[in-house]
Design a protein around this motif. Sequence first.
Motif, PDB file in Angstrom:
ATOM      1  N   GLU A  20     -24.415-101.220   9.306  1.00  0.00           N
ATOM      2  CA  GLU A  20     -25.834-101.523   9.127  1.00  0.00           C
ATOM      3  C   GLU A  20     -26.110-102.437   7.931  1.00  0.00           C
ATOM      4  OE1 GLU A  20     -29.869-101.478  10.197  1.00  0.00           O
ATOM      5  OE2 GLU A  20     -28.082-100.934  11.320  1.00  0.00           O
ATOM      6  N   PRO A  21     -25.572-102.159   6.722  1.00  0.00           N
ATOM      7  CA  PRO A  21     -25.861-103.061   5.592  1.00  0.00           C
ATOM      8  C   PRO A  21     -25.371-104.490   5.841  1.00  0.00           C
ATOM      9  CG  PRO A  21     -24.947-100.989   4.787  1.00  0.00           C
ATOM     10  CD  PRO A  21     -24.814-100.973   6.280  1.00  0.00           C
ATOM     11  N   THR A  22     -24.213-104.650   6.457  1.00  0.00           N
ATOM     12  CA  THR A  22     -23.685-105.987   6.734  1.00  0.00           C
ATOM     13  C   THR A  22     -24.538-106.685   7.781  1.00  0.00           C
ATOM     14  OG1 THR A  22     -21.471-105.208   6.180  1.00  0.00           O
ATOM     15  CG2 THR A  22     -21.617-107.274   7.414  1.00  0.00           C
ATOM     16  N   PHE A  23     -24.965-105.958   8.811  1.00  0.00           N
ATOM     17  CA  PHE A  23     -25.839-106.506   9.844  1.00  0.00           C
ATOM     18  C   PHE A  23     -27.123-107.033   9.217  1.00  0.00           C
ATOM     19  CE2 PHE A  23     -29.179-105.620  13.135  1.00  0.00           C
ATOM     20  CZ  PHE A  23     -28.773-106.564  14.072  1.00  0.00           C
TER      21      PHE A  23
ATOM     22  N   GLN B 126     -30.522-111.621   6.996  1.00  0.00           N
ATOM     23  CA  GLN B 126     -31.206-112.239   5.852  1.00  0.00           C
ATOM     24  C   GLN B 126     -30.565-113.583   5.497  1.00  0.00           C
ATOM     25  OE1 GLN B 126     -30.865-109.103   3.001  1.00  0.00           O
ATOM     26  NE2 GLN B 126     -32.555-107.927   3.879  1.00  0.00           N
ATOM     27  N   THR B 127     -29.256-113.663   5.587  1.00  0.00           N
ATOM     28  CA  THR B 127     -28.552-114.913   5.300  1.00  0.00           C
ATOM     29  C   THR B 127     -28.924-115.970   6.329  1.00  0.00           C
ATOM     30  OG1 THR B 127     -26.749-113.696   4.249  1.00  0.00           O
ATOM     31  CG2 THR B 127     -26.274-115.952   4.947  1.00  0.00           C
ATOM     32  N   GLY B 128     -29.074-115.559   7.589  1.00  0.00           N
ATOM     33  CA  GLY B 128     -29.510-116.491   8.624  1.00  0.00           C
ATOM     34  C   GLY B 128     -30.880-117.069   8.320  1.00  0.00           C
TER      35      GLY B 128
ATOM     36  N   MET C   6      -9.615-104.044   9.048  1.00  0.00           N
ATOM     37  CA  MET C   6     -10.871-104.790   9.208  1.00  0.00           C
ATOM     38  C   MET C   6     -11.947-104.171   8.332  1.00  0.00           C
ATOM     39  SD  MET C   6     -11.179-105.645  13.282  1.00  0.00           S
ATOM     40  CE  MET C   6     -12.291-107.034  13.125  1.00  0.00           C
ATOM     41  N   ARG C   7     -12.779-105.040   7.750  1.00  0.00           N
ATOM     42  CA  ARG C   7     -13.917-104.564   6.973  1.00  0.00           C
ATOM     43  C   ARG C   7     -15.175-105.149   7.599  1.00  0.00           C
ATOM     44  NH1 ARG C   7     -15.051-108.826   3.049  1.00  0.00           N
ATOM     45  NH2 ARG C   7     -13.349-110.300   3.128  1.00  0.00           N
ATOM     46  N   PRO C   8     -16.352-104.555   7.349  1.00  0.00           N
ATOM     47  CA  PRO C   8     -17.582-105.064   7.948  1.00  0.00           C
ATOM     48  C   PRO C   8     -17.755-106.563   7.687  1.00  0.00           C
ATOM     49  CG  PRO C   8     -17.996-102.942   6.978  1.00  0.00           C
ATOM     50  CD  PRO C   8     -16.600-103.335   6.559  1.00  0.00           C
ATOM     51  N   GLY C   9     -18.080-107.288   8.756  1.00  0.00           N
ATOM     52  CA  GLY C   9     -18.218-108.739   8.692  1.00  0.00           C
ATOM     53  C   GLY C   9     -17.009-109.451   9.273  1.00  0.00           C
ATOM     54  N   ASP C  10     -15.841-108.786   9.292  1.00  0.00           N
ATOM     55  CA  ASP C  10     -14.637-109.399   9.849  1.00  0.00           C
ATOM     56  C   ASP C  10     -14.777-109.575  11.352  1.00  0.00           C
ATOM     57  OD1 ASP C  10     -13.447-109.478   7.379  1.00  0.00           O
ATOM     58  OD2 ASP C  10     -11.997-107.873   7.778  1.00  0.00           O
TER      59      ASP C  10
ATOM     60  N   VAL D  56     -17.383-113.368   9.009  1.00  0.00           N
ATOM     61  CA  VAL D  56     -18.565-114.134   9.396  1.00  0.00           C
ATOM     62  C   VAL D  56     -19.573-114.187   8.257  1.00  0.00           C
ATOM     63  CG1 VAL D  56     -20.485-114.260  11.033  1.00  0.00           C
ATOM     64  CG2 VAL D  56     -18.203-113.608  11.832  1.00  0.00           C
ATOM     65  N   LEU D  57     -19.798-113.081   7.584  1.00  0.00           N
ATOM     66  CA  LEU D  57     -20.778-113.051   6.501  1.00  0.00           C
ATOM     67  C   LEU D  57     -20.362-113.990   5.366  1.00  0.00           C
ATOM     68  CD1 LEU D  57     -23.372-111.994   5.303  1.00  0.00           C
ATOM     69  CD2 LEU D  57     -22.118-109.991   4.487  1.00  0.00           C
ATOM     70  N   ALA D  58     -19.099-113.966   4.981  1.00  0.00           N
ATOM     71  CA  ALA D  58     -18.619-114.851   3.918  1.00  0.00           C
ATOM     72  C   ALA D  58     -18.806-116.318   4.311  1.00  0.00           C
ATOM     73  CB  ALA D  58     -17.156-114.561   3.600  1.00  0.00           C
ATOM     74  N   THR D  59     -18.567-116.642   5.580  1.00  0.00           N
ATOM     75  CA  THR D  59     -18.757-118.006   6.064  1.00  0.00           C
ATOM     76  C   THR D  59     -20.228-118.387   6.021  1.00  0.00           C
ATOM     77  OG1 THR D  59     -16.807-117.804   7.480  1.00  0.00           O
ATOM     78  CG2 THR D  59     -18.370-119.561   8.021  1.00  0.00           C
ATOM     79  N   MET D  60     -21.109-117.485   6.464  1.00  0.00           N
ATOM     80  CA  MET D  60     -22.542-117.771   6.450  1.00  0.00           C
ATOM     81  C   MET D  60     -23.050-118.011   5.036  1.00  0.00           C
ATOM     82  SD  MET D  60     -23.982-115.029   9.240  1.00  0.00           S
ATOM     83  CE  MET D  60     -25.710-115.498   9.044  1.00  0.00           C
ATOM     84  N   ARG D  61     -22.519-117.270   4.069  1.00  0.00           N
ATOM     85  CA  ARG D  61     -22.965-117.418   2.676  1.00  0.00           C
ATOM     86  C   ARG D  61     -22.696-118.817   2.140  1.00  0.00           C
ATOM     87  NH1 ARG D  61     -20.213-111.852   0.794  1.00  0.00           N
ATOM     88  NH2 ARG D  61     -21.902-110.411   1.274  1.00  0.00           N
ATOM     89  N   GLN D  62     -21.711-119.520   2.720  1.00  0.00           N
ATOM     90  CA  GLN D  62     -21.334-120.844   2.239  1.00  0.00           C
ATOM     91  C   GLN D  62     -22.147-121.964   2.874  1.00  0.00           C
ATOM     92  OE1 GLN D  62     -17.113-121.230   2.853  1.00  0.00           O
ATOM     93  NE2 GLN D  62     -16.655-119.400   1.669  1.00  0.00           N
ATOM     94  N   ILE D  63     -22.930-121.666   3.914  1.00  0.00           N
ATOM     95  CA  ILE D  63     -23.694-122.701   4.603  1.00  0.00           C
ATOM     96  C   ILE D  63     -24.952-123.012   3.800  1.00  0.00           C
ATOM     97  CG2 ILE D  63     -24.960-123.254   6.723  1.00  0.00           C
ATOM     98  CD1 ILE D  63     -22.935-121.503   8.221  1.00  0.00           C
ATOM     99  N   PRO D  64     -25.204-124.309   3.554  1.00  0.00           N
ATOM    100  CA  PRO D  64     -26.389-124.682   2.768  1.00  0.00           C
ATOM    101  C   PRO D  64     -27.667-124.530   3.592  1.00  0.00           C
ATOM    102  CG  PRO D  64     -25.306-126.628   3.601  1.00  0.00           C
ATOM    103  CD  PRO D  64     -24.438-125.445   3.991  1.00  0.00           C
TER     104      PRO D  64
END
Length: 189
Positions: free
Chosen positions: A53-56, A61-63, A144-148, A159-167
Amino acid sequence: MRRVMLWVMVVGGGLCALTAMADDLPPIRAGLWEIRAGGAGAASGAVQQCIDEPTFREMLQTGQRMMGSACSPLVVRRVGDGFTADIRCLLGPSTMESRSELTGDFQSSYRSVTRTSITPPLLGQGGSTEVSSGRFLGPCGQGMRPGDAIMPDGRRMNVLATMRQIPDIGATVSEIGRMMNGAPPPVRK
């Protein structure tokens, strides 16, 4: 390049729509989910993603952050057992309008249909329909950890780490649209 930009705009718009609904959605079941997505009659291979849930919520929010100030507030409605969300984004000389319809219990499955139109077409694209579905598989795989996620070709990524890098995609696409209409590129300091 054009297809990548459209994919980024549609995904960003879809994630913004989901962000607005996030507080109203039932909590997602933590564990391994199989996600299938596709558009225009073509389906991609399945992605397996470990989520909680927290990662979701952070992904949603990152989106929203990815679209920056290009989008107006959403109009969200609960319709029967599902939700609809409408969003409008100004992308340079074009307006992107998107409606997402989301159904499911988020414990065993969900389905999302997002229809997007771009007027006038941007980078040769006038819009798309994207359909995605998810089904719960069980506990996350070992290590595996949440977001993997395990991509269709077997690659692993967070996926979350990748999204964080998108401007800020909204500002970037707006700038591209301005330059396509003859404006000079901005001077970077």
